[in-house]
Design a protein around this motif. Sequence first.
Motif, mmCIF file in Angstrom:
data_model
loop_
_atom_site.group_PDB
_atom_site.id
_atom_site.type_symbol
_atom_site.label_atom_id
_atom_site.label_comp_id
_atom_site.label_asym_id
_atom_site.label_seq_id
_atom_site.Cartn_x
_atom_site.Cartn_y
_atom_site.Cartn_z
ATOM 1 N N LEU A 111 0.740 -1.167 -0.008
ATOM 2 C CA LEU A 111 0.072 0.174 0.053
ATOM 3 C C LEU A 111 0.859 1.157 0.145
ATOM 4 C CD1 LEU A 111 -2.879 1.417 0.298
ATOM 5 C CD2 LEU A 111 -2.435 1.074 2.760
ATOM 6 N N HIS A 112 0.782 2.090 -0.956
ATOM 7 C CA HIS A 112 1.771 3.134 -1.100
ATOM 8 C C HIS A 112 0.965 4.174 -0.833
ATOM 9 C CE1 HIS A 112 4.076 5.807 -4.136
ATOM 10 N NE2 HIS A 112 4.686 5.813 -3.226
ATOM 11 N N LEU A 113 1.340 4.596 0.389
ATOM 12 C CA LEU A 113 0.363 5.969 1.098
ATOM 13 C C LEU A 113 1.525 7.098 0.727
ATOM 14 C CD1 LEU A 113 -0.829 4.691 4.437
ATOM 15 C CD2 LEU A 113 -1.942 5.093 2.164
ATOM 16 N N PHE A 135 5.218 -1.927 8.174
ATOM 17 C CA PHE A 135 5.379 -0.327 7.923
ATOM 18 C C PHE A 135 6.731 0.026 7.578
ATOM 19 C CE2 PHE A 135 0.811 1.105 8.904
ATOM 20 C CZ PHE A 135 0.679 0.113 9.619
ATOM 21 N N VAL A 136 6.752 0.827 6.470
ATOM 22 C CA VAL A 136 7.995 1.528 6.364
ATOM 23 C C VAL A 136 7.625 2.933 5.965
ATOM 24 C CG1 VAL A 136 9.931 1.559 4.402
ATOM 25 C CG2 VAL A 136 9.015 -0.629 4.937
ATOM 26 N N HIS A 185 15.837 3.440 2.572
ATOM 27 C CA HIS A 185 16.567 2.253 1.906
ATOM 28 C C HIS A 185 16.928 1.136 3.096
ATOM 29 C CE1 HIS A 185 16.837 3.853 -2.113
ATOM 30 N NE2 HIS A 185 17.675 4.570 -1.795
ATOM 31 N N GLU A 186 17.403 1.492 4.177
ATOM 32 C CA GLU A 186 17.589 0.576 5.290
ATOM 33 C C GLU A 186 16.323 0.131 5.591
ATOM 34 O OE1 GLU A 186 19.812 2.294 8.043
ATOM 35 O OE2 GLU A 186 21.395 3.103 6.975
ATOM 36 N N ARG A 187 15.336 0.720 5.956
ATOM 37 C CA ARG A 187 13.979 0.152 6.466
ATOM 38 C C ARG A 187 13.254 -0.644 5.387
ATOM 39 N NH1 ARG A 187 12.129 6.357 8.489
ATOM 40 N NH2 ARG A 187 13.476 6.345 10.232
ATOM 41 N N MET A 188 13.218 -0.084 4.126
ATOM 42 C CA MET A 188 12.589 -1.078 3.132
ATOM 43 C C MET A 188 13.263 -2.351 2.960
ATOM 44 S SD MET A 188 9.994 -0.980 1.122
ATOM 45 C CE MET A 188 9.434 -1.702 -0.452
ATOM 46 N N ALA A 189 14.681 -2.394 2.904
ATOM 47 C CA ALA A 189 15.477 -3.687 2.643
ATOM 48 C C ALA A 189 15.016 -4.445 3.953
ATOM 49 C CB ALA A 189 16.929 -3.448 2.697
ATOM 50 N N PRO A 213 1.602 -11.401 4.786
ATOM 51 C CA PRO A 213 2.072 -10.179 5.043
ATOM 52 C C PRO A 213 1.670 -9.120 3.977
ATOM 53 C CG PRO A 213 3.707 -11.577 4.144
ATOM 54 C CD PRO A 213 2.731 -12.580 4.460
ATOM 55 N N MET A 214 1.627 -7.768 4.367
ATOM 56 C CA MET A 214 1.621 -6.760 3.452
ATOM 57 C C MET A 214 2.365 -5.631 3.971
ATOM 58 S SD MET A 214 -2.028 -4.936 4.191
ATOM 59 C CE MET A 214 -1.480 -3.348 3.464
ATOM 60 N N ILE A 215 3.088 -4.722 3.010
ATOM 61 C CA ILE A 215 3.672 -3.721 3.552
ATOM 62 C C ILE A 215 2.951 -2.411 3.123
ATOM 63 C CG2 ILE A 215 6.037 -2.232 2.558
ATOM 64 C CD1 ILE A 215 6.953 -5.012 1.842
ATOM 65 N N VAL A 216 3.049 -1.432 4.233
ATOM 66 C CA VAL A 216 2.396 -0.046 3.999
ATOM 67 C C VAL A 216 3.614 0.745 3.838
ATOM 68 C CG1 VAL A 216 1.250 1.582 5.132
ATOM 69 C CG2 VAL A 216 0.488 -0.724 5.332
#
Length: 793
Positions: free
Chosen positions: A205-207, A239-240, A249-253, A284-287
């Motif tokens: 989910l690209h907020l 969440f990122v 970049h660090e968090r997304m990885a 899982p899903m990513i926000v």
Amino acid sequence: MTEHPSTNRLSAQELHDIDAYWRAANYLTIGQIYLLDNPLLREPLRLEHVKPRLLGHWGTSPGLSFIYAHLNRAIRQRDANVIYVCGPGHGGPAMVANTYLEGTYSETNPDIALGEAGMKKLFRQFSFPGGIPSHAAPDVPGSIHEGGELGYALSHAYGAAFDNPDLVVACVVGDGEAETGPLATSWHSNKFLNPALDGAVLPILHLNGYKIANPTILARIPEEELSALFIGYGYEPLFVEGDDPALMHERMAVVLDDALDRIKAIQDAARSGAKTAQPRPKWPMIVLRSPKGWTGPKEVDGLKTEGFWRAHQVPLSGLAENPEHLRMLEEWMRSYRPQELFDAAGAPVAAIRATAPQGDRRMSSNPHANGGLLRRSLELPGLDEHAVRVERPGGVKAESTRVMGGFLRDVMTLNRAARNFRIVGPDETASNRWQDVFEVTERAWMEEILPEDVHLAREGRVMEILSEHTCQGWLEGYLLTGRHGFFSCYEAFTHIVDSMFNQHAKWLDACRKLAWRRPIASLNYLLSSHVWQQEHNGFSHQDPGFIDVALNKKADVVRVYLPADANSLLCVTDHVLRTWNRINVIVAGKANSWQWLSIDEAKVHCGAGIGIWEWASTDGGAEPDVVMACAGDVPTLETLAAVQILRRHIPDLKVRVVNIVDLMTLQPKEHHPHGLSDREFDALFTRDKPVIFAYHGYPWTIHRLTYRRTNHENIHVRGYNEEGTTTTPFDMTVLNGLDRYHLVLGVLDRIPEPAGAHIQLRQAMEGKLIEHGAYIRKHGQDMPEILGWKWER
């Protein structure tokens, strides 16, 4: 909010290379929106280097490329099989940029090579006359979802994952798109995904906070509420968040690795046979929360731009009138340091190319995103073994769609090992008489199954959810990744997917112009419980207009079939399952009704798509006095009943009966591949005799198809005139003038007889209509002569 370890799993060099790739993708995205020339800024930017019309969408693009860069790293490290579904289709320039960096775009478009000249062509063509669209259209390698209309990304993603056990579908859902009804329902697709047999969908989910000119709901609600929403949907949200590129970049990885590890653990457990407390896992899903227009101009003309809706499209406009904007554009583009990203020849430097996977592991080159590469023909059962035995016309009754269901049951059986055929529909498989498929498979269901439940199973291959949008999205994703299927729906409510139909038709039309796009299996609809068989549900369920939606599309893409009986329906079903790159619309009833053709006769008739039924005609092969045409099962029945009345009362009248299965045969041959030439049309319908045409749908549709024909002024169509209610089946035809009595009156109005001729027959027909109205209001059902009618020669 889920907690995650803060340990950086990537080396400084890996982070540097991912960031360089991301900067390159952003640079190429801006170049596509703005530049005609000077692609590498090797000279100062001048107005003549800029496009006169600035079209495109910057706001979502940097986030899309950020995700793409990190997926590339994960694919390389894990040898993962991943495709990318881009929900925010306005991010088309970002998708083009990434496929260019991976080299795939140049492979499919050799004139746009990796270098300065190729980059100039890449920039010039975007949203430019003679170029490419602004969305993630079929022109973009790796795309199975254009996103021109929002709401369908997630259902497409799940459709791609079904029966693809090794595939991970990364699906980016824009926060504007997340406000649509179809998208909101498609979150429930996780209730149908079997981790033992299917692939996985990773929703992202690209907020970025804003739509075109307003904030988005999911970006503004409290994080606890947002998290609870997706936990309630059955996901584990990760969440990122932030705006500092290095930290992000660090968090997304970390989060992406966590998500992929969770997916693998779920699948390993399911495939090992391990028992779990819950039948359905928490996927899982990513926000991803990042600024709209990330890394773009912070302010323009003193107004906030980055992180606001003003970044949605073109942040810097009016360059000819405002030299300061031209200066800001150059400064913005140079901020990505293109001299570090592209070599002397203008190609991406080796370090950037190395960040992308190789060969078919590139998301833009993955065969699942060009599903025709994987498509294999279905094994189909023989028609004769399913045929209704028809020894004479009108000698036996059958439920046409039930016969079709038996055929599809065997299709399911024959292709069980290949796992490449599914049926979708909104809770109507049994209602539309396809219940025989439940002899060999069940409905897919990953929730609790109670002892009293029937036809539910984890491995089921029938997909039912009371959302036509989700059904269509699943099937489109399934077809686009190389498989086959059928969509069954009540005719009136197929309108719910009108717009999705349009989008898929446009996709197929665009694909025909791209040699590298391989043909996919056709999208096949059964429209049953149709307008003439919805007398019990009433006016709300009575609408045959989906046919007209289909006819608006290009002839190369659309087919519409109106089989009059079960054997004709079998022939049409067999045919459409062998076709590709089309949308086939079949309209057929489920009621127990008279059968007209043997299977051998149906094969010939359906092969032609239109023909004279000599056994019902009285012209003896000579020029008729009147042509009785019919298209559809109920119109055919009423036409034959009318012919029988005419034969009895006017035995000398020469009547020709023409039945139409393939509606497109009525169009001129130059307009449709199945169309009749004018000579063929005249041979069937004559050049000057009256034609009484009983049609399943709206009458003007036939006029639209035939208005250029020689005898068009003599074609008189009876069909659905938007008259309906809860009534008897025959009364539905009477209300709309499609019944046998009105058809006879239509003939009497037009045959060249002296005034007053056949007055007794006319009065008899008018009397029957009055008698019918009185009878149904007294008895609540049709007259015995209607219910007990049989065809007699």
